[in-house]
Scaffold this motif. Structure first.
Motif, short mmCIF file in Angstrom:
data_model
loop_
_atom_site.label_atom_id
_atom_site.label_comp_id
_atom_site.label_asym_id
_atom_site.label_seq_id
_atom_site.Cartn_x
_atom_site.Cartn_y
_atom_site.Cartn_z
N THR A 196 7.35 0.36 -5.97
CA THR A 196 7.24 1.43 -6.13
C THR A 196 6.72 2.05 -8.00
OG1 THR A 196 7.87 3.23 -5.47
CG2 THR A 196 6.23 2.24 -3.85
N VAL B 204 10.36 2.22 4.99
CA VAL B 204 9.83 1.33 5.85
C VAL B 204 9.68 -0.32 5.46
CG1 VAL B 204 7.89 3.11 6.67
CG2 VAL B 204 7.26 1.91 5.02
N ASP B 205 10.85 -0.48 4.96
CA ASP B 205 11.26 -1.71 4.07
C ASP B 205 12.17 -2.99 5.73
OD1 ASP B 205 11.89 -4.51 2.87
OD2 ASP B 205 12.62 -3.37 0.82
N HIS C 182 14.70 7.72 -3.02
CA HIS C 182 14.34 7.68 -1.66
C HIS C 182 12.96 7.72 -1.82
CE1 HIS C 182 18.58 8.78 -0.75
NE2 HIS C 182 18.20 9.97 -1.39
N ASP C 183 12.38 6.29 -1.48
CA ASP C 183 10.90 6.19 -1.26
C ASP C 183 10.52 5.77 0.08
OD1 ASP C 183 8.65 5.68 -2.35
OD2 ASP C 183 9.87 3.66 -3.65
N PRO C 184 10.43 7.24 0.59
CA PRO C 184 10.10 6.85 2.04
C PRO C 184 9.06 6.72 2.85
CG PRO C 184 10.35 9.18 1.09
CD PRO C 184 10.57 8.87 0.12
N ALA C 185 7.24 6.35 1.79
CA ALA C 185 6.29 5.72 2.41
C ALA C 185 6.46 4.59 1.55
CB ALA C 185 5.30 6.85 1.97
N ALA C 186 7.70 4.05 0.98
CA ALA C 186 7.41 2.69 0.66
C ALA C 186 7.64 1.32 1.83
CB ALA C 186 8.08 2.12 -0.45
N SER D 169 13.60 1.62 0.38
CA SER D 169 12.24 1.92 0.84
C SER D 169 12.14 1.89 2.03
CB SER D 169 11.23 0.95 0.34
OG SER D 169 11.25 0.19 -1.08
#
Length: 93
Positions: A72, A38-39, A63-67, A36
């Motif tokens: 999610t 923004v972790d 890839h989890d760009p907004a998490a 993520s």
């Protein structure tokens, strides 16, 4: 309230032994990863360092760009798909 003071030097010294990258180098099992962007708990750079240290075994990255630090639906689905693909490759239905 959380303290912003720097941790004691002995805490920093001990913590380095628990970094996943130290264990990733010896991994031979297939693995599925999720990062993520923004972790604030598990910084993406640490996830990618461990992922890149895995030299043996199949691996995949979601890839989890907004998490942030949450799991999610998209990450869960990607990790479930990786597990199901692994089982299918082993001959399981």
């Amino acid at each position: 309230a959380a303290s912003l003071a720097a941790p004691a030097p002995e805490v920093v010294e001990t913590a380095r032994y628990f970094d996943c990258v130290n264990f990733a180098r010896s991994t031979t099992a297939p693995s599925a990863w999720s990062s993520s962007f923004v972790d604030m708990t598990c910084a993406p750079c640490t996830i990618y360092a461990a992922y890149n240290a895995v030299r043996n075994g199949a691996k995949s990255m979601h890839h989890d760009p907004a998490a942030g630090h949450e799991n999610t639906y998209a990450a869960s689905a990607a990790l479930q798909r990786a597990a199901l693909d692994h089982f299918a490759a082993q001959g399981h239905k």
